[in-house]
Design an enzyme around this catalytic site. Sequence first.
Site, short mmCIF file in Angstrom:
data_model
loop_
_atom_site.label_atom_id
_atom_site.label_comp_id
_atom_site.label_asym_id
_atom_site.label_seq_id
_atom_site.Cartn_x
_atom_site.Cartn_y
_atom_site.Cartn_z
N GLU A 186 0.88 4.07 1.73
CA GLU A 186 1.32 4.64 3.01
C GLU A 186 2.34 3.75 3.71
O GLU A 186 3.33 4.24 4.28
CB GLU A 186 0.13 4.88 3.94
CG GLU A 186 -0.98 5.75 3.34
CD GLU A 186 -2.10 4.89 2.74
OE1 GLU A 186 -1.80 3.95 1.99
OE2 GLU A 186 -3.27 5.18 3.03
N CYS A 227 -1.82 0.31 7.27
CA CYS A 227 -1.10 1.55 7.04
C CYS A 227 -1.14 2.46 8.26
O CYS A 227 -0.16 3.14 8.57
CB CYS A 227 -1.66 2.26 5.81
SG CYS A 227 -1.29 1.37 4.28
N CYS A 287 -5.68 2.36 5.75
CA CYS A 287 -6.28 1.13 6.28
C CYS A 287 -5.64 0.78 7.62
O CYS A 287 -4.73 1.46 8.09
CB CYS A 287 -6.10 -0.01 5.27
SG CYS A 287 -4.42 -0.65 5.21
N HIS A 315 0.86 -1.19 0.00
CA HIS A 315 0.00 0.00 0.00
C HIS A 315 0.89 1.24 0.00
O HIS A 315 2.03 1.21 0.50
CB HIS A 315 -0.89 0.03 1.24
CG HIS A 315 -1.96 -1.02 1.22
ND1 HIS A 315 -2.98 -1.05 2.15
CD2 HIS A 315 -2.16 -2.07 0.39
CE1 HIS A 315 -3.77 -2.08 1.88
NE2 HIS A 315 -3.30 -2.72 0.82
ZN LIG Z 1 -3.21 0.43 3.56
#
Ligand SMILES: [Zn+2]
Length: 163
Positions: free
Chosen positions: A61, A92, A89, A59
């Site tokens: 981040e 992250c 999320c 992801h």
């Molecule tokens: Zn994430």
Amino acid sequence: MNANERELHLFYIRKAVEVSRRARASGNTPFGCLLVGPEGEVLMEQGNIEITGRVCTGHAETSLMQRASGEYAKDYLWKCTLYSTAEPCAMCTGSIYWGHVGRIVYGISERRLAELTGDDEQNLTPDMPCRDILARGRKPIEVVGPFPEIEQAVVAVHEGYWT
Ligand SMILES: [Zn+2]
């Protein structure tokens, strides 16, 4: 948050939207983020890399935090802001927490994102707002968002992507 602060946040989220557009164009999911320093300088940009990088935790981040932790001291990162197109999320948010960035600013909420992604297996994200995770944490990380003014621009990059 006054009008100037709001405009400044939107300025950086728009930059993150451009990063998310490039992530999609590169074959990854349409997410992007920025790390902004205490004086407003953009320190890092990062798009999602989970598909082309073949990394399940790729992801935007989390990938940014992994890079940033190798370049900056924790005390400095605490004075920085992570800007993301969508609310981070659970994973992250954990990465930002452990990376010790003091502020998160995002464009659209995780729930708004879930409306876009539906049941697409690429993004079966937990229904867990980052504020809920951070409320159980032991650091006063500030969270700002969502911003209705930027929703259309964030969502446009997702159009036609999720099945
Ligand atoms: Zn994430």
